[in-house]
Scaffold this motif. Structure first.
Motif, PDB file in Angstrom:
ATOM      1  N   GLU A  36       3.592   0.500   4.357  1.00 20.45           N
ATOM      2  CA  GLU A  36       2.445  -1.065   5.344  1.00 20.45           C
ATOM      3  C   GLU A  36       3.581  -1.539   5.338  1.00 20.45           C
ATOM      4  O   GLU A  36       4.184  -1.477   4.313  1.00 20.45           O
ATOM      5  N   ASP A  37       4.390  -1.666   6.474  1.00 15.76           N
ATOM      6  CA  ASP A  37       5.733  -3.504   6.655  1.00 15.76           C
ATOM      7  C   ASP A  37       5.248  -4.455   6.563  1.00 15.76           C
ATOM      8  O   ASP A  37       3.185  -4.746   6.603  1.00 15.76           O
ATOM      9  N   ILE A  38       5.286  -5.167   6.488  1.00 15.48           N
ATOM     10  CA  ILE A  38       4.848  -6.942   7.369  1.00 15.48           C
ATOM     11  C   ILE A  38       3.742  -7.192   7.481  1.00 15.48           C
ATOM     12  O   ILE A  38       3.522  -7.812   7.785  1.00 15.48           O
ATOM     13  N   ASN A  55       0.647  -0.931  -0.163  1.00 11.43           N
ATOM     14  CA  ASN A  55      -0.254  -0.192   0.043  1.00 11.43           C
ATOM     15  C   ASN A  55       0.685   1.457  -0.034  1.00 11.43           C
ATOM     16  O   ASN A  55       1.043   2.332   0.486  1.00 11.43           O
ATOM     17  N   ILE A  56       2.022   1.151  -1.303  1.00  8.75           N
ATOM     18  CA  ILE A  56       2.675   2.586  -1.275  1.00  8.75           C
ATOM     19  C   ILE A  56       1.897   3.202  -1.972  1.00  8.75           C
ATOM     20  O   ILE A  56       0.890   3.633  -2.752  1.00  8.75           O
ATOM     21  N   ILE A  57       2.222   4.874  -1.384  1.00  5.03           N
ATOM     22  CA  ILE A  57       1.509   5.837  -1.803  1.00  5.03           C
ATOM     23  C   ILE A  57       2.172   7.323  -1.443  1.00  5.03           C
ATOM     24  O   ILE A  57       3.290   7.565  -0.682  1.00  5.03           O
ATOM     25  N   VAL A  58       2.779   7.892  -2.777  1.00  7.31           N
ATOM     26  CA  VAL A  58       3.744   9.211  -3.064  1.00  7.31           C
ATOM     27  C   VAL A  58       2.985   9.786  -3.208  1.00  7.31           C
ATOM     28  O   VAL A  58       2.366  10.304  -3.465  1.00  7.31           O
ATOM     29  N   ASN A  59       3.429  11.138  -2.343  1.00  5.44           N
ATOM     30  CA  ASN A  59       2.995  12.366  -2.372  1.00  5.44           C
ATOM     31  C   ASN A  59       1.563  12.509  -2.839  1.00  5.44           C
ATOM     32  O   ASN A  59       0.905  12.849  -3.940  1.00  5.44           O
ATOM     33  N   GLY A  60       0.711  11.251  -1.824  1.00 13.31           N
ATOM     34  CA  GLY A  60      -0.916  11.979  -2.133  1.00 13.31           C
ATOM     35  C   GLY A  60      -1.286  10.894  -3.292  1.00 13.31           C
ATOM     36  O   GLY A  60      -2.992  11.197  -3.065  1.00 13.31           O
ATOM     37  N   HIS A  61      -0.853  10.036  -4.123  1.00 12.89           N
ATOM     38  CA  HIS A  61      -1.400   8.916  -5.060  1.00 12.89           C
ATOM     39  C   HIS A  61      -1.238   7.347  -4.196  1.00 12.89           C
ATOM     40  O   HIS A  61       0.273   7.344  -3.993  1.00 12.89           O
ATOM     41  N   TYR A  62      -2.087   7.012  -4.083  1.00 14.38           N
ATOM     42  CA  TYR A  62      -1.509   5.318  -4.013  1.00 14.38           C
ATOM     43  C   TYR A  62      -1.865   5.080  -5.193  1.00 14.38           C
ATOM     44  O   TYR A  62      -2.064   5.042  -6.574  1.00 14.38           O
ATOM     45  N   LEU A  63      -0.097   4.121  -5.392  1.00 10.59           N
ATOM     46  CA  LEU A  63       0.793   4.353  -6.726  1.00 10.59           C
ATOM     47  C   LEU A  63       1.132   2.242  -6.748  1.00 10.59           C
ATOM     48  O   LEU A  63       0.468   1.613  -7.415  1.00 10.59           O
ATOM     49  N   TYR A  64       1.198   1.619  -5.946  1.00  7.19           N
ATOM     50  CA  TYR A  64       1.152   0.094  -5.815  1.00  7.19           C
ATOM     51  C   TYR A  64       1.243  -0.743  -4.385  1.00  7.19           C
ATOM     52  O   TYR A  64       0.458  -0.219  -3.480  1.00  7.19           O
TER      53      TYR A  64
END
Length: 208
Positions: free
Chosen positions: A178-180, A125-134
């Motif tokens: 989020e980590d594992i 659940n990676i979000i970069v500068n307000g954009h959900y990417l991966y």
């Protein structure tokens, strides 16, 4: 996570209360047995009987106090050890991000960055500068991201939220993940120059 207080600092109120109770008990016993006390000893009882009882009672109270302090101390150090292990676990599974500059489109407000998780564990659940990417980013996996300050078809950034630097890239990159273990954190990177070269430096890691 907040730092744990020392055992004495955390339970100083308990120690002060016990000392006050012991002092109050001593004073009460002294006034009861000094001189001719108006309080009767009781039927078929002498002051010596009560002194023997008080001696045994104080011995019991002392043992009880020591037991309480031992329990509190054991609990305190067990909690400290658990907290230490939790911090070590978080540091072990924490991702390490490598952010690289890619092509800058000078004719537009578009810019590319490469994001790589060089840590040992995947994140989600990676979000970069307000954009959900991966949904997932595996270790050593590199992702190219195209941002824009003007094109809504791309990952658009508002300059009021993410200030543009003199080379066109945002001054800050904020990565939520989020980590594992399911813990949510974010890392803040700030653009810095060095001898004419720009790079993103990790400035903060906070719990989301």
């Amino acid at each position: 996570m907040k730092e744990n207080k020392s055992f004495v600092a955390k339970y100083s109120w308990v120690m002060i209360l016990l000392l006050l109770l012991l002092a109050a008990g001593f004073v009460a016993i002294y006034f009861v047995f000094v001189g001719d006390c108006p309080i009767p000893a009781g039927v078929n009882l002498e002051k010596s009987d009560w002194l023997a009882f008080v001696g045994g009672y104080l011995s019991f109270a002392g043992t009880l106090v020591i037991s309480v302090i031992t329990i509190l101390q054991t609990t305190y150090y067990n909690n400290n050890e658990a907290s230490k292990q939790a911090k070590e676990r978080i540091n072990t599974i924490r991702p390490i991000f490598a952010i690289s500059f890619l092509e800058l489109c000078e004719a537009s407000d578009d810019f590319n960055i490469s994001l790589t998780n060089v840590g040992e564990y995947p994140i989600s659940n990676i979000i970069v500068n307000g954009h959900y990417l991966y949904q997932l980013l595996a270790p050593s996996e590199a992702k190219n991201i195209v941002f824009s300050y003007s094109d809504p078809q791309k990952h658009k950034l508002l300059e009021s939220e993410y200030e543009k630097s003199e080379i066109g890239y945002p001054k800050n990159i904020i990565i939520n993940y989020e980590d594992i273990d399911g813990n949510s954190y974010f890392q803040v990177f700030e653009m810095k120059p060095f001898d004419g070269t720009y790079y993103y430096s990790l400035e903060a890691i906070e719990e989301a």
